[in-house]
Enzyme design. Structure first.
Site, PDB file in Angstrom:
ATOM      1  N   HIS A   1      44.094  34.735  39.144  1.00 22.90           N
ATOM      2  CA  HIS A   1      43.711  33.350  38.854  1.00 22.90           C
ATOM      3  C   HIS A   1      44.924  32.429  38.918  1.00 22.90           C
ATOM      4  O   HIS A   1      45.336  31.830  37.925  1.00 22.90           O
ATOM      5  CB  HIS A   1      43.032  33.269  37.482  1.00 22.90           C
ATOM      6  CG  HIS A   1      41.674  33.870  37.474  1.00 22.90           C
ATOM      7  ND1 HIS A   1      41.137  34.494  36.375  1.00 22.90           N
ATOM      8  CD2 HIS A   1      40.726  33.963  38.447  1.00 22.90           C
ATOM      9  CE1 HIS A   1      39.920  34.933  36.677  1.00 22.90           C
ATOM     10  NE2 HIS A   1      39.659  34.625  37.918  1.00 22.90           N
TER      11      HIS A   1
ATOM     12  N   GLU B   1      35.804  39.986  35.049  1.00 21.59           N
ATOM     13  CA  GLU B   1      35.881  41.200  34.244  1.00 21.59           C
ATOM     14  C   GLU B   1      34.603  41.407  33.436  1.00 21.59           C
ATOM     15  O   GLU B   1      34.096  42.531  33.328  1.00 21.59           O
ATOM     16  CB  GLU B   1      37.080  41.152  33.293  1.00 21.59           C
ATOM     17  CG  GLU B   1      37.240  42.425  32.471  1.00 21.59           C
ATOM     18  CD  GLU B   1      38.262  42.292  31.356  1.00 21.59           C
ATOM     19  OE1 GLU B   1      38.013  42.850  30.270  1.00 21.59           O
ATOM     20  OE2 GLU B   1      39.306  41.637  31.559  1.00 21.59           O
TER      21      GLU B   1
ATOM     22  N   THR C   1      39.210  42.154  27.929  1.00 24.72           N
ATOM     23  CA  THR C   1      40.572  42.625  27.623  1.00 24.72           C
ATOM     24  C   THR C   1      41.591  41.507  27.458  1.00 24.72           C
ATOM     25  O   THR C   1      42.631  41.712  26.823  1.00 24.72           O
ATOM     26  CB  THR C   1      41.088  43.582  28.715  1.00 24.72           C
ATOM     27  OG1 THR C   1      41.167  42.888  29.972  1.00 24.72           O
ATOM     28  CG2 THR C   1      40.180  44.790  28.858  1.00 24.72           C
TER      29      THR C   1
ATOM     30  N   CYS D   1      43.565  44.201  25.679  1.00 28.60           N
ATOM     31  CA  CYS D   1      44.744  44.883  26.229  1.00 28.60           C
ATOM     32  C   CYS D   1      45.967  44.577  25.369  1.00 28.60           C
ATOM     33  O   CYS D   1      46.264  43.406  25.102  1.00 28.60           O
ATOM     34  CB  CYS D   1      44.989  44.427  27.669  1.00 28.60           C
ATOM     35  SG  CYS D   1      46.517  45.068  28.391  1.00 28.60           S
TER      36      CYS D   1
ATOM     37  N   SER E   1      42.630  30.541  34.808  1.00 25.32           N
ATOM     38  CA  SER E   1      43.012  31.713  34.026  1.00 25.32           C
ATOM     39  C   SER E   1      42.562  31.626  32.568  1.00 25.32           C
ATOM     40  O   SER E   1      43.017  30.764  31.814  1.00 25.32           O
ATOM     41  CB  SER E   1      44.532  31.907  34.080  1.00 25.32           C
ATOM     42  OG  SER E   1      44.938  32.924  33.194  1.00 25.32           O
ATOM     43  N   SER E   2      41.681  32.529  32.167  1.00 26.19           N
ATOM     44  CA  SER E   2      41.232  32.608  30.766  1.00 26.19           C
ATOM     45  C   SER E   2      42.413  32.973  29.874  1.00 26.19           C
ATOM     46  O   SER E   2      42.602  32.398  28.795  1.00 26.19           O
ATOM     47  CB  SER E   2      40.122  33.650  30.642  1.00 26.19           C
ATOM     48  OG  SER E   2      39.777  33.880  29.309  1.00 26.19           O
TER      49      SER E   2
ATOM     50  N   SER F   1      48.766  36.201  34.790  1.00 25.32           N
ATOM     51  CA  SER F   1      48.471  35.961  36.205  1.00 25.32           C
ATOM     52  C   SER F   1      49.496  35.031  36.854  1.00 25.32           C
ATOM     53  O   SER F   1      49.289  34.558  37.968  1.00 25.32           O
ATOM     54  CB  SER F   1      47.067  35.359  36.336  1.00 25.32           C
ATOM     55  OG  SER F   1      46.954  34.181  35.551  1.00 25.32           O
TER      56      SER F   1
END
Length: 296
Positions: free
Chosen positions: A40, A130, A166, A203, A231-232, A275
């Site tokens: 992302h 995801e 994650t 994660c 990007s989350s 990312s």
């Protein structure tokens, strides 16, 4: 003015692994398909496009045959593998091991919970790559929750098994967990509480960055957070910076820098999402240094 890049920022293992697999594969072929953005971050997607990486979606995948397709770190639902088999597509599977382990845990919980009429709940972003892969392990029966309002989708009189995307915030996960526990108690005041199994599947390479970034943000006058807007993980980590240092700014690249951000700043910290490539943070560092030179 001192401009420092956070040594803990940049690609996580899963993203780095996927990009390396893509670059290795493209050394042997002119064109490689990738199911969704490999990361992302628009700048990195453009760099890899120039090398021959072509982004496709799941609908386009159905019309491909006899080719190679990369599965990115986010993982994929079972349907993707079925389509590949039917269309003689060779999959270059770069799914992150942490994501694959989570998919297996969700599949096991879903299968074993059927007899108890259990519900799989995933704390994550609807439509995130995801989450699509994780929910696919349940035949898309999993309940996706992002906000407190989403909890209304859950039947609190039935067993609940909770997992997390994650890359979500640890704090956010435990907040949702506490809310579910409270709602279960409220819904079952006069009866036995149904089983609630909460699994912190975030994660650790991602979750450990939160306290690291909190410290980094307080060590500098100004923070520049570099990330793609999709990007989350970037949104979550930027909020950590902003919480600990109000002089925190979100940019996608060096072109978005504003000279006034750095007025009277003695030190600037540059950091990014899992990312965010290191080369992009280095470009931002050069951009800040150039702006400072203009001011002087």
């Amino acid at each position: 003015m001192n401009v420092t890049i956070d040594k803990n920022s940049g690609y996580c293992f899963g993203v780095e692994f996927a990009i390396q697999m893509a670059e290795d594969e493209m050394e042997h072929c002119e064109e490689l398909y990738c199911l969704g953005d490999i990361v992302h971050n628009g700048m990195e997607v453009k760099r890899l496009y120039d090398k021959g990486l072509r982004i496709i979606d799941r609908e386009q995948l159905k019309n491909l045959r006899d080719c190679k397709v990369l599965i990115r770190a986010h993982g994929e639902p079972p349907e993707t593998y079925k389509t590949a088999l039917e269309n003689n597509i060779e999959l270059i599977d770069a799914s992150c091991p942490v994501v694959l382990k989570l998919q297996n845990r969700v599949k096991h919980a879903y299968d074993s919970g059927k007899s108890q009429n259990s519900q799989i709940v995933i704390y994550g972003q609807v439509g995130h790559a995801e989450v699509i892969g994780i929910a696919g392990q349940t035949g898309d029966e999993a309940i996706i929750v992002t906000t407190e309002e989403d909890l209304d989708k859950i039947d609190f009189k039935r067993p609940v098994t909770l997992f997390s995307q994650t890359t979500k915030s640890t704090k956010g996960f435990y907040h949702i967990k506490a809310l579910i526990e409270e709602r279960i108690k409220q819904a079952n005041e006069d009866s036995t509480l149904p089983v609630f199994d909460a699994n912190d599947s975030i994660c650790r390479q991602v979750s450990n960055r939160e306290p690291q970034l909190a410290r980094f943000a307080t060590e500098h006058d100004v923070i520049v957070f570099v990330s793609g807007k999709k990007s989350s993980n970037g949104k979550a980590l930027y909020s950590v910076c902003k919480q600990h240092n109000p002089n925190s700014y979100f940019v996608e690249n060096e072109e978005e820098l504003e000279k006034e951000w750095f007025a009277n700043a003695g030190s600037v910290g540059i950091c990014g999402a899992t990312s965010t490539p290191m080369w992009l943070m280095q470009q931002v560092q050069q951009g800040i240094t150039a702006l400072n030179a203009e001011t002087v």
